[in-house]
Write an enzyme that holds these catalytic residues in place. Structure first.
Site, short mmCIF file in Angstrom:
data_model
loop_
_atom_site.label_atom_id
_atom_site.label_comp_id
_atom_site.label_asym_id
_atom_site.label_seq_id
_atom_site.Cartn_x
_atom_site.Cartn_y
_atom_site.Cartn_z
CD GLU A 70 -4.73 2.98 -7.05
OE1 GLU A 70 -5.06 4.14 -6.74
OE2 GLU A 70 -5.02 1.98 -6.36
CB SER A 89 -0.95 -0.01 1.21
OG SER A 89 -0.23 0.10 2.42
CB CYS A 116 -3.15 8.18 -7.96
SG CYS A 116 -4.57 7.20 -7.44
CB THR A 117 -8.11 9.95 -8.52
OG1 THR A 117 -8.33 10.08 -7.11
CG2 THR A 117 -7.97 8.48 -8.89
CE LYS A 152 8.07 -2.60 2.84
NZ LYS A 152 7.64 -1.17 2.83
CG ASP A 173 14.63 -4.51 -6.26
OD1 ASP A 173 13.64 -3.74 -6.22
OD2 ASP A 173 15.67 -4.26 -6.89
CG ASN A 187 -1.78 8.30 -1.42
OD1 ASN A 187 -1.47 7.10 -1.35
ND2 ASN A 187 -2.29 8.82 -2.52
#
Length: 475
Positions: free
Chosen positions: A250, A151, A284-285, A177, A215, A154
Protein backbone atom coordinates in the site's frame (compact mmCIF):
# COMPACT_ATOMS: atom_id res chain seq x y z
CA UNK A 1 15.15 8.15 32.78
CA UNK A 2 12.63 7.34 30.06
CA UNK A 3 11.32 3.84 29.51
CA UNK A 4 13.26 1.26 27.55
CA UNK A 5 10.73 -0.61 25.47
CA UNK A 6 11.46 -4.20 24.50
CA UNK A 7 10.81 -6.45 21.53
CA UNK A 8 8.56 -9.47 21.89
CA UNK A 9 10.47 -12.47 20.54
CA UNK A 10 9.62 -16.14 20.96
CA UNK A 11 7.36 -15.40 23.92
CA UNK A 12 9.85 -13.15 25.77
CA UNK A 13 10.45 -9.40 26.02
CA UNK A 14 14.03 -8.59 24.98
CA UNK A 15 16.37 -5.61 24.83
CA UNK A 16 19.22 -5.27 22.33
CA UNK A 17 22.74 -3.98 22.83
CA UNK A 18 21.88 -0.83 20.88
CA UNK A 19 18.79 1.36 21.14
CA UNK A 20 16.94 4.10 19.26
CA UNK A 21 15.58 7.08 21.18
CA UNK A 22 12.11 8.27 20.18
CA UNK A 23 11.13 11.94 20.48
CA UNK A 24 7.76 13.67 20.18
CA UNK A 25 7.59 15.63 16.89
CA UNK A 26 5.52 18.42 18.44
CA UNK A 27 7.51 19.07 21.60
CA UNK A 28 10.87 17.33 21.22
CA UNK A 29 10.17 15.42 24.44
CA UNK A 30 12.00 12.10 24.74
CA UNK A 31 9.32 9.42 24.91
CA UNK A 32 11.54 6.39 25.42
CA UNK A 33 13.78 4.06 23.48
CA UNK A 34 13.29 0.92 21.43
CA UNK A 35 15.82 -1.82 20.67
CA UNK A 36 18.00 -1.54 17.58
CA UNK A 37 18.16 -5.17 16.53
CA UNK A 38 21.12 -6.74 14.78
CA UNK A 39 20.89 -9.14 11.84
CA UNK A 40 21.67 -12.02 14.22
CA UNK A 41 18.67 -11.04 16.33
CA UNK A 42 16.50 -10.95 13.21
CA UNK A 43 17.68 -14.46 12.40
CA UNK A 44 16.51 -15.58 15.83
CA UNK A 45 13.10 -13.94 15.33
CA UNK A 46 12.61 -15.74 12.04
CA UNK A 47 13.87 -19.09 13.34
CA UNK A 48 11.48 -18.84 16.30
CA UNK A 49 8.55 -18.05 14.04
CA UNK A 50 9.33 -20.90 11.68
CA UNK A 51 9.55 -23.32 14.59
CA UNK A 52 6.15 -22.18 15.89
CA UNK A 53 4.42 -22.44 12.51
CA UNK A 54 3.43 -26.15 12.39
CA UNK A 55 1.60 -26.16 15.72
CA UNK A 56 -0.15 -22.82 15.07
CA UNK A 57 -1.20 -23.96 11.61
CA UNK A 58 -2.61 -27.17 13.09
CA UNK A 59 -5.09 -25.28 15.28
CA UNK A 60 -8.65 -24.83 14.08
CA UNK A 61 -9.91 -21.44 12.91
CA UNK A 62 -12.04 -21.24 16.05
CA UNK A 63 -9.04 -21.81 18.31
CA UNK A 64 -7.01 -19.13 16.55
CA UNK A 65 -9.99 -16.77 16.59
CA UNK A 66 -10.21 -17.08 20.37
CA UNK A 67 -6.66 -15.77 20.74
CA UNK A 68 -7.35 -12.83 18.42
CA UNK A 69 -10.59 -11.92 20.19
CA UNK A 70 -8.80 -11.98 23.52
CA UNK A 71 -6.08 -9.69 22.15
CA UNK A 72 -8.80 -7.36 20.85
CA UNK A 73 -10.43 -7.20 24.30
CA UNK A 74 -7.09 -6.38 25.91
CA UNK A 75 -6.39 -3.70 23.30
CA UNK A 76 -9.81 -2.15 23.89
CA UNK A 77 -9.13 -1.93 27.62
CA UNK A 78 -5.93 -0.01 26.88
CA UNK A 79 -7.27 2.21 24.10
CA UNK A 80 -7.05 5.48 26.03
CA UNK A 81 -3.53 4.80 27.31
CA UNK A 82 -2.18 3.66 23.94
CA UNK A 83 -3.95 6.51 22.16
CA UNK A 84 -2.27 9.00 24.48
CA UNK A 85 1.18 7.63 23.62
CA UNK A 86 0.36 7.42 19.92
CA UNK A 87 -0.81 11.05 19.92
CA UNK A 88 2.53 12.24 21.28
CA UNK A 89 4.64 9.90 19.17
CA UNK A 90 3.25 10.85 15.76
CA UNK A 91 1.66 14.27 16.54
CA UNK A 92 -1.87 13.10 15.81
CA UNK A 93 -4.88 14.57 17.60
CA UNK A 94 -5.68 12.72 20.81
CA UNK A 95 -9.25 11.89 19.81
CA UNK A 96 -8.12 10.54 16.44
CA UNK A 97 -5.35 8.53 18.10
CA UNK A 98 -7.74 6.80 20.48
CA UNK A 99 -10.05 6.25 17.52
CA UNK A 100 -7.23 4.54 15.65
CA UNK A 101 -6.84 2.04 18.48
CA UNK A 102 -10.55 1.29 18.73
CA UNK A 103 -10.78 0.85 14.96
CA UNK A 104 -7.96 -1.67 15.21
CA UNK A 105 -10.00 -3.57 17.80
CA UNK A 106 -12.88 -3.73 15.32
CA UNK A 107 -10.59 -5.01 12.56
CA UNK A 108 -9.24 -7.74 14.82
CA UNK A 109 -12.72 -8.85 15.84
CA UNK A 110 -13.91 -8.86 12.23
CA UNK A 111 -10.85 -10.82 11.10
CA UNK A 112 -11.54 -13.46 13.74
CA UNK A 113 -15.13 -13.78 12.55
CA UNK A 114 -14.23 -13.73 8.86
CA UNK A 115 -11.56 -16.39 9.35
CA UNK A 116 -14.05 -18.78 10.93
CA UNK A 117 -16.20 -18.36 7.81
CA UNK A 118 -13.35 -19.26 5.46
CA UNK A 119 -14.40 -22.20 3.30
CA UNK A 120 -12.93 -24.49 0.70
CA UNK A 121 -14.86 -26.14 -2.10
CA UNK A 122 -15.32 -29.44 -3.88
CA UNK A 123 -15.21 -29.46 -7.68
CA UNK A 124 -16.35 -32.17 -10.06
CA UNK A 125 -14.43 -32.75 -13.26
CA UNK A 126 -17.36 -33.79 -15.39
CA UNK A 127 -17.75 -30.42 -17.03
CA UNK A 128 -15.00 -31.40 -19.47
CA UNK A 129 -14.26 -34.60 -21.38
CA UNK A 130 -16.01 -37.79 -20.39
CA UNK A 131 -12.86 -39.30 -18.90
CA UNK A 132 -12.78 -36.57 -16.25
CA UNK A 133 -16.27 -37.18 -14.90
CA UNK A 134 -14.91 -39.40 -12.14
CA UNK A 135 -12.40 -36.76 -10.94
CA UNK A 136 -13.04 -34.79 -7.77
CA UNK A 137 -10.93 -31.84 -6.50
CA UNK A 138 -10.92 -30.83 -2.85
CA UNK A 139 -9.79 -27.19 -2.83
CA UNK A 140 -8.56 -25.61 0.43
CA UNK A 141 -6.83 -22.46 1.54
CA UNK A 142 -3.57 -22.93 3.41
CA UNK A 143 -1.35 -20.38 5.20
CA UNK A 144 1.68 -19.09 3.32
CA UNK A 145 3.98 -19.36 6.36
CA UNK A 146 5.90 -16.42 7.84
CA UNK A 147 4.36 -13.00 7.16
CA UNK A 148 6.47 -9.87 7.58
CA UNK A 149 4.07 -7.03 8.48
CA UNK A 150 5.47 -3.48 8.17
CA UNK A 151 3.29 -0.54 9.25
CA UNK A 152 3.73 3.20 8.51
CA UNK A 153 4.20 6.15 10.87
CA UNK A 154 0.80 7.71 10.20
CA UNK A 155 -1.22 4.67 11.34
CA UNK A 156 1.29 2.55 13.28
CA UNK A 157 -1.41 0.62 15.17
CA UNK A 158 -4.31 0.45 12.73
CA UNK A 159 -2.26 -0.51 9.69
CA UNK A 160 -0.46 -3.08 11.81
CA UNK A 161 -3.61 -4.74 13.11
CA UNK A 162 -5.08 -4.89 9.60
CA UNK A 163 -2.08 -6.98 8.57
CA UNK A 164 -1.48 -9.05 11.70
CA UNK A 165 -5.01 -10.29 12.46
CA UNK A 166 -5.80 -11.63 8.95
CA UNK A 167 -2.39 -13.31 8.86
CA UNK A 168 -2.80 -15.00 12.24
CA UNK A 169 -6.38 -16.19 11.76
CA UNK A 170 -5.39 -18.18 8.69
CA UNK A 171 -2.55 -19.99 10.45
CA UNK A 172 0.39 -17.82 9.47
CA UNK A 173 3.05 -16.71 11.93
CA UNK A 174 4.02 -13.03 12.02
CA UNK A 175 7.08 -10.83 12.38
CA UNK A 176 5.87 -7.26 12.92
CA UNK A 177 8.12 -4.30 12.06
CA UNK A 178 6.61 -0.99 13.25
CA UNK A 179 7.92 2.30 11.83
CA UNK A 180 10.74 3.90 13.78
CA UNK A 181 8.57 6.94 14.54
CA UNK A 182 5.58 4.99 15.81
CA UNK A 183 7.52 2.02 17.16
CA UNK A 184 6.50 2.61 20.78
CA UNK A 185 2.84 2.54 19.75
CA UNK A 186 3.50 -0.61 17.74
CA UNK A 187 5.12 -2.33 20.72
CA UNK A 188 2.14 -1.37 22.89
CA UNK A 189 -0.07 -3.11 20.33
CA UNK A 190 2.23 -6.12 20.61
CA UNK A 191 1.57 -6.24 24.35
CA UNK A 192 -2.07 -7.06 23.65
CA UNK A 193 -1.11 -10.07 21.53
CA UNK A 194 1.44 -11.18 24.13
CA UNK A 195 -1.06 -10.92 26.98
CA UNK A 196 -3.58 -12.91 24.95
CA UNK A 197 -1.28 -15.89 25.41
CA UNK A 198 -0.36 -16.71 21.83
CA UNK A 199 2.11 -19.62 21.72
CA UNK A 200 5.75 -18.55 21.74
CA UNK A 201 7.07 -17.63 18.30
CA UNK A 202 3.68 -17.15 16.65
CA UNK A 203 3.86 -13.36 16.93
CA UNK A 204 7.13 -11.42 17.19
CA UNK A 205 8.31 -7.82 16.82
CA UNK A 206 11.34 -6.29 15.12
CA UNK A 207 12.66 -2.75 15.67
CA UNK A 208 15.93 -1.40 14.37
CA UNK A 209 17.82 0.92 12.08
CA UNK A 210 16.99 0.78 8.40
CA UNK A 211 20.66 1.07 7.52
CA UNK A 212 21.37 -2.16 9.44
CA UNK A 213 18.31 -4.39 9.01
CA UNK A 214 16.04 -2.57 6.52
CA UNK A 215 16.80 -4.68 3.46
CA UNK A 216 17.83 -7.70 5.53
CA UNK A 217 14.41 -8.35 7.04
CA UNK A 218 12.81 -8.27 3.57
CA UNK A 219 15.25 -10.31 1.52
CA UNK A 220 15.67 -12.97 4.22
CA UNK A 221 14.78 -16.38 2.81
CA UNK A 222 12.70 -17.28 5.85
CA UNK A 223 10.04 -14.71 4.90
CA UNK A 224 7.15 -16.10 2.84
CA UNK A 225 4.97 -13.00 2.42
CA UNK A 226 5.67 -9.27 2.78
CA UNK A 227 2.85 -6.90 3.74
CA UNK A 228 4.00 -3.27 3.65
CA UNK A 229 2.42 0.18 3.89
CA UNK A 230 4.60 3.19 3.20
CA UNK A 231 6.21 5.27 0.49
CA UNK A 232 6.37 4.24 -3.15
CA UNK A 233 10.22 4.30 -3.36
CA UNK A 234 10.50 1.93 -0.38
CA UNK A 235 7.73 -0.24 -1.80
CA UNK A 236 9.51 -0.48 -5.14
CA UNK A 237 12.68 -1.57 -3.35
CA UNK A 238 10.73 -4.21 -1.44
CA UNK A 239 9.34 -5.48 -4.73
CA UNK A 240 12.87 -5.91 -6.07
CA UNK A 241 14.10 -7.65 -2.93
CA UNK A 242 11.06 -9.94 -2.70
CA UNK A 243 11.79 -11.71 -5.95
CA UNK A 244 9.22 -14.44 -6.57
CA UNK A 245 7.64 -14.20 -3.12
CA UNK A 246 4.12 -12.74 -2.82
CA UNK A 247 3.78 -9.18 -1.58
CA UNK A 248 1.09 -6.72 -0.59
CA UNK A 249 2.03 -3.06 -0.97
CA UNK A 250 0.00 0.00 0.00
CA UNK A 251 1.93 2.98 -1.33
CA UNK A 252 1.51 6.64 -2.26
CA UNK A 253 -1.34 8.50 -3.91
CA UNK A 254 -2.31 11.72 -5.60
CA UNK A 255 -6.04 11.42 -5.08
CA UNK A 256 -8.12 13.76 -7.23
CA UNK A 257 -11.52 15.26 -6.41
CA UNK A 258 -13.33 15.91 -9.70
CA UNK A 259 -16.07 18.53 -9.32
CA UNK A 260 -18.66 18.94 -12.05
CA UNK A 261 -20.99 21.91 -12.64
CA UNK A 262 -24.06 20.37 -11.01
CA UNK A 263 -22.30 19.34 -7.78
CA UNK A 264 -23.65 20.36 -4.37
CA UNK A 265 -20.82 22.79 -3.65
CA UNK A 266 -21.41 23.04 0.10
CA UNK A 267 -21.23 19.25 0.46
CA UNK A 268 -18.26 19.17 -1.91
CA UNK A 269 -16.29 21.82 -0.01
CA UNK A 270 -16.89 20.07 3.31
CA UNK A 271 -15.66 16.73 2.00
CA UNK A 272 -12.67 18.21 0.21
CA UNK A 273 -11.48 20.10 3.30
CA UNK A 274 -12.06 17.10 5.57
CA UNK A 275 -10.28 14.85 3.10
CA UNK A 276 -7.37 17.16 2.38
CA UNK A 277 -6.50 18.38 5.86
CA UNK A 278 -7.35 15.51 8.23
CA UNK A 279 -4.20 14.62 10.24
CA UNK A 280 -2.48 17.52 8.48
CA UNK A 281 -2.79 15.76 5.13
CA UNK A 282 -0.52 12.91 6.21
CA UNK A 283 -2.69 10.18 4.71
CA UNK A 284 -2.20 8.18 1.53
CA UNK A 285 -5.92 8.67 0.77
CA UNK A 286 -5.98 12.41 1.43
CA UNK A 287 -7.57 14.61 -1.24
CA UNK A 288 -4.42 15.93 -2.89
CA UNK A 289 -5.81 17.93 -5.81
CA UNK A 290 -9.13 19.39 -6.93
CA UNK A 291 -10.05 19.23 -10.62
CA UNK A 292 -13.02 21.58 -10.90
CA UNK A 293 -15.07 22.91 -13.80
CA UNK A 294 -14.04 26.51 -14.39
CA UNK A 295 -17.64 27.76 -14.28
CA UNK A 296 -18.02 26.80 -10.58
CA UNK A 297 -14.39 27.12 -9.50
CA UNK A 298 -14.71 30.59 -7.99
CA UNK A 299 -17.60 29.58 -5.75
CA UNK A 300 -16.01 26.29 -4.72
CA UNK A 301 -12.71 28.00 -3.91
CA UNK A 302 -14.57 30.53 -1.75
CA UNK A 303 -16.34 27.75 0.18
CA UNK A 304 -13.11 25.80 0.64
CA UNK A 305 -11.22 28.81 1.97
CA UNK A 306 -14.08 29.62 4.34
CA UNK A 307 -13.85 26.14 5.86
CA UNK A 308 -10.05 26.15 5.93
CA UNK A 309 -10.11 29.41 7.88
CA UNK A 310 -11.93 27.57 10.67
CA UNK A 311 -9.29 24.83 11.00
CA UNK A 312 -7.34 24.95 14.24
CA UNK A 313 -3.56 24.78 14.38
CA UNK A 314 -1.62 23.63 17.43
CA UNK A 315 -0.59 20.63 19.49
CA UNK A 316 -2.02 17.11 19.20
CA UNK A 317 -3.10 16.93 22.83
CA UNK A 318 -5.41 19.89 22.16
CA UNK A 319 -7.16 17.96 19.35
CA UNK A 320 -6.30 20.60 16.78
CA UNK A 321 -6.90 19.96 13.10
CA UNK A 322 -3.38 20.86 11.98
CA UNK A 323 -0.42 19.62 14.01
CA UNK A 324 3.34 19.55 13.35
CA UNK A 325 4.41 17.21 10.56
CA UNK A 326 6.27 14.04 11.47
CA UNK A 327 9.75 15.59 11.06
CA UNK A 328 11.71 18.48 9.59
CA UNK A 329 12.41 16.63 6.34
CA UNK A 330 8.68 16.27 5.72
CA UNK A 331 8.02 19.92 6.51
CA UNK A 332 10.86 21.04 4.22
CA UNK A 333 9.45 18.98 1.38
CA UNK A 334 5.93 20.40 1.72
CA UNK A 335 7.31 23.93 1.96
CA UNK A 336 9.27 23.30 -1.24
CA UNK A 337 6.08 22.35 -3.10
CA UNK A 338 4.35 25.47 -1.77
CA UNK A 339 7.16 27.81 -2.82
CA UNK A 340 7.38 26.20 -6.27
CA UNK A 341 3.66 26.77 -6.85
CA UNK A 342 3.92 30.37 -5.67
CA UNK A 343 6.94 31.11 -7.87
CA UNK A 344 5.23 29.60 -10.92
CA UNK A 345 2.18 31.81 -10.58
CA UNK A 346 -0.40 29.87 -8.60
CA UNK A 347 -2.77 32.02 -6.58
CA UNK A 348 -2.41 31.54 -2.82
CA UNK A 349 -5.89 31.79 -1.26
CA UNK A 350 -4.56 31.45 2.30
CA UNK A 351 -1.55 32.80 4.13
CA UNK A 352 1.67 30.88 3.52
CA UNK A 353 3.05 30.25 6.96
CA UNK A 354 5.39 27.82 8.70
CA UNK A 355 6.39 27.58 12.36
CA UNK A 356 8.97 24.87 12.99
CA UNK A 357 7.53 21.68 11.51
CA UNK A 358 4.01 23.10 11.47
CA UNK A 359 2.79 24.02 8.00
CA UNK A 360 -0.36 26.11 8.20
CA UNK A 361 -3.20 24.89 5.92
CA UNK A 362 -2.56 26.24 2.44
CA UNK A 363 -4.87 26.44 -0.57
CA UNK A 364 -3.74 27.38 -4.08
CA UNK A 365 -5.99 28.27 -7.01
CA UNK A 366 -4.98 28.38 -10.70
CA UNK A 367 -2.49 25.56 -10.27
CA UNK A 368 -1.24 24.36 -13.66
CA UNK A 369 0.23 21.09 -14.80
CA UNK A 370 3.76 22.49 -15.04
CA UNK A 371 3.87 22.85 -11.23
CA UNK A 372 5.23 20.17 -8.91
CA UNK A 373 2.15 20.49 -6.72
CA UNK A 374 0.00 19.15 -9.56
CA UNK A 375 1.81 15.81 -9.52
CA UNK A 376 3.85 15.20 -6.38
CA UNK A 377 2.35 13.80 -3.20
CA UNK A 378 2.85 16.41 -0.45
CA UNK A 379 1.81 14.37 2.61
CA UNK A 380 1.05 17.68 4.23
CA UNK A 381 -1.66 20.35 4.54
CA UNK A 382 -1.59 21.92 1.08
CA UNK A 383 -4.35 21.70 -1.53
CA UNK A 384 -4.05 22.66 -5.22
CA UNK A 385 -7.09 23.67 -7.26
CA UNK A 386 -6.75 22.95 -10.97
CA UNK A 387 -9.41 24.43 -13.27
CA UNK A 388 -10.71 22.34 -16.18
CA UNK A 389 -13.24 22.87 -18.95
CA UNK A 390 -14.72 19.39 -19.25
CA UNK A 391 -15.10 16.10 -17.48
CA UNK A 392 -12.88 14.57 -20.15
CA UNK A 393 -10.08 17.00 -19.33
CA UNK A 394 -10.44 16.23 -15.62
CA UNK A 395 -10.19 12.48 -16.23
CA UNK A 396 -7.19 12.98 -18.50
CA UNK A 397 -5.27 14.98 -15.89
CA UNK A 398 -6.25 12.57 -13.12
CA UNK A 399 -5.01 9.59 -15.13
CA UNK A 400 -1.70 11.24 -16.04
CA UNK A 401 -0.51 10.70 -12.47
CA UNK A 402 1.96 7.92 -11.75
CA UNK A 403 -0.29 7.06 -8.80
CA UNK A 404 -3.67 5.35 -8.89
CA UNK A 405 -4.98 4.98 -5.37
CA UNK A 406 -8.38 6.72 -5.24
CA UNK A 407 -10.46 9.51 -6.74
CA UNK A 408 -13.70 11.27 -5.88
CA UNK A 409 -16.41 12.54 -8.24
CA UNK A 410 -18.86 15.22 -7.14
CA UNK A 411 -22.02 15.45 -9.26
CA UNK A 412 -25.74 14.78 -9.09
CA UNK A 413 -25.62 13.00 -12.45
CA UNK A 414 -25.09 9.44 -11.24
CA UNK A 415 -24.90 7.79 -14.68
CA UNK A 416 -22.13 10.25 -15.57
CA UNK A 417 -20.43 9.62 -12.22
CA UNK A 418 -20.32 5.89 -12.91
CA UNK A 419 -19.04 6.53 -16.44
CA UNK A 420 -16.20 8.65 -15.05
CA UNK A 421 -15.52 6.03 -12.38
CA UNK A 422 -15.00 3.44 -15.12
CA UNK A 423 -12.47 5.69 -16.85
CA UNK A 424 -10.38 6.57 -13.79
CA UNK A 425 -7.24 4.48 -13.35
CA UNK A 426 -7.53 3.99 -9.59
CA UNK A 427 -8.47 1.31 -7.09
CA UNK A 428 -11.49 3.10 -5.59
CA UNK A 429 -13.79 5.91 -6.70
CA UNK A 430 -15.99 7.73 -4.17
CA UNK A 431 -19.12 9.50 -5.39
CA UNK A 432 -20.01 12.69 -3.51
CA UNK A 433 -17.64 11.87 -0.68
CA UNK A 434 -14.00 12.39 0.21
CA UNK A 435 -11.34 9.85 -0.65
CA UNK A 436 -10.80 7.60 2.34
CA UNK A 437 -9.87 4.09 3.33
CA UNK A 438 -13.50 3.16 3.89
CA UNK A 439 -14.94 0.34 5.91
CA UNK A 440 -12.57 -2.56 6.41
CA UNK A 441 -14.76 -5.20 4.79
CA UNK A 442 -14.47 -3.30 1.49
CA UNK A 443 -11.56 -3.98 -0.87
CA UNK A 444 -8.74 -1.44 -0.64
CA UNK A 445 -6.19 -1.33 -3.43
CA UNK A 446 -4.21 0.87 -5.74
CA UNK A 447 -3.29 0.89 -9.40
CA UNK A 448 0.04 1.85 -10.95
CA UNK A 449 2.55 3.04 -8.31
CA UNK A 450 -0.04 3.09 -5.53
CA UNK A 451 0.19 -0.55 -4.63
CA UNK A 452 0.10 -4.27 -5.29
CA UNK A 453 -2.60 -6.73 -4.23
CA UNK A 454 -5.89 -6.07 -2.42
CA UNK A 455 -6.51 -5.32 1.25
CA UNK A 456 -9.69 -5.37 3.31
CA UNK A 457 -10.08 -8.16 5.87
CA UNK A 458 -11.55 -10.82 3.57
CA UNK A 459 -9.23 -9.89 0.73
CA UNK A 460 -6.19 -9.84 3.00
CA UNK A 461 -7.09 -13.31 4.23
CA UNK A 462 -7.27 -14.51 0.64
CA UNK A 463 -3.96 -12.84 -0.24
CA UNK A 464 -2.11 -14.36 2.72
CA UNK A 465 -3.25 -17.89 1.94
CA UNK A 466 -2.56 -20.11 -1.03
CA UNK A 467 -4.86 -22.51 -2.80
CA UNK A 468 -4.11 -26.22 -2.65
CA UNK A 469 -6.09 -28.65 -4.76
CA UNK A 470 -6.17 -32.37 -3.95
CA UNK A 471 -7.50 -34.38 -6.91
CA UNK A 472 -8.64 -38.03 -6.87
CA UNK A 473 -10.80 -40.40 -8.90
CA UNK A 474 -13.98 -41.94 -7.59
CA UNK A 475 -14.94 -45.49 -8.51
Amino acid sequence: MTKQYKNYVNGEWKLSQDEIKIYAPASGEELGSVPAMSTDEVDYVYASAKAAFPAWRALSYVERANYIRKAADILQSKAEAIGSVLSKEIAKGLKSSVGEVTRTVEIMEFAAAEGVRTQGEVLEGGSFEAASKRKIAVVRREPVGLVLAISPFNYPVNLAGSKIAPALITGNVVAFKPPTQGSISGLLLAEAFAEAGLPAGVFNTITGRGSVIGDYIVEHKAVDFINFTGSTPVGENIGRLAGMRPIMLELGGKDAAIVLEDADLDLTAKNIVDGAFGYSGQRCTAVKRVLVMDSVADKLAELIVERVSNLTVGLPEDNTDITPLIDTKAADYVEGLILDAKERGATALTDIKREGNTIYPTVFDNVTTDMRLAWEEPFGPVLPIIRVNSAEEAVHIANQSEFGLQSAVFTNDYPLAFKIAEQLEVGTVHINNKTQRGTDNFPFLGAKKSGVNTQGVKYSIEAMTRIKSVVFDIK
